[in-house]
Design a protein around this motif. Structure first.
Motif, PDB file in Angstrom:
ATOM      1  N   GLU A  16     -24.844 -16.939 -11.835  1.00  0.00           N
ATOM      2  CA  GLU A  16     -23.836 -16.367 -10.951  1.00  0.00           C
ATOM      3  C   GLU A  16     -22.592 -17.236 -10.981  1.00  0.00           C
ATOM      4  O   GLU A  16     -22.683 -18.459 -11.159  1.00  0.00           O
TER       5      GLU A  16
ATOM      6  N   GLU B  32     -20.843 -13.615  -8.000  1.00  0.00           N
ATOM      7  CA  GLU B  32     -21.101 -12.438  -8.842  1.00  0.00           C
ATOM      8  C   GLU B  32     -22.200 -12.768  -9.848  1.00  0.00           C
ATOM      9  O   GLU B  32     -22.119 -13.767 -10.557  1.00  0.00           O
ATOM     10  N   ARG B  33     -23.217 -11.912  -9.890  1.00  0.00           N
ATOM     11  CA  ARG B  33     -24.297 -12.093 -10.860  1.00  0.00           C
ATOM     12  C   ARG B  33     -23.807 -11.615 -12.221  1.00  0.00           C
ATOM     13  O   ARG B  33     -23.505 -10.442 -12.405  1.00  0.00           O
TER      14      ARG B  33
ATOM     15  N   SER C 137     -23.484  -9.455 -18.244  1.00  0.00           N
ATOM     16  CA  SER C 137     -22.227  -8.788 -17.942  1.00  0.00           C
ATOM     17  C   SER C 137     -21.338  -8.714 -19.186  1.00  0.00           C
ATOM     18  O   SER C 137     -21.392  -9.583 -20.064  1.00  0.00           O
TER      19      SER C 137
END
Length: 93
Positions: free
Chosen positions: A18, A22-23, A44
């Motif tokens: 993270e 935010e992961r 991501s």
């Protein structure tokens, strides 16, 4: 890059990365006795192309070795990685 071990549910665990809450990456598994059933890998778009999925899998494999666990590949990424490399033979279920 530092991955954190998290317990998501009773027998559901993950290594996550993270940044600012935010992961951005994770690899998850169900713990069934001495077997880590690897069921999901996520990276991501912000981190794509940096080998993060492999780093997550390597981290999970190191954890399995430390704990004396085996890993069962269910997630398509882990299945493919197990097929491509002998590096995980000692932890493969």
């Amino acid at each position: 890059m530092e991955f954190q071990l998290q317990q998501l549910a009773d027998k559901k665990h993950a290594f996550v990365y993270e940044q600012e809450g935010e992961r951005l990456a994770e690899i998850t598994w169900q713990q069934k006795g001495q077997v880590m059933v690897m069921d999901h890998t996520y990276v991501s778009d912000k981190l794509r192309g940096q080998g993060v999925a492999k780093k997550l899998l390597d981290h999970a494999a190191a954890y399995a070795r430390e704990q004396g666990y085996k890993m069962e590949a269910v997630c398509s990424y882990v299945v493919a990685a197990f097929e491509k490399s002998d590096a995980y033979n000692d932890v493969k279920q």
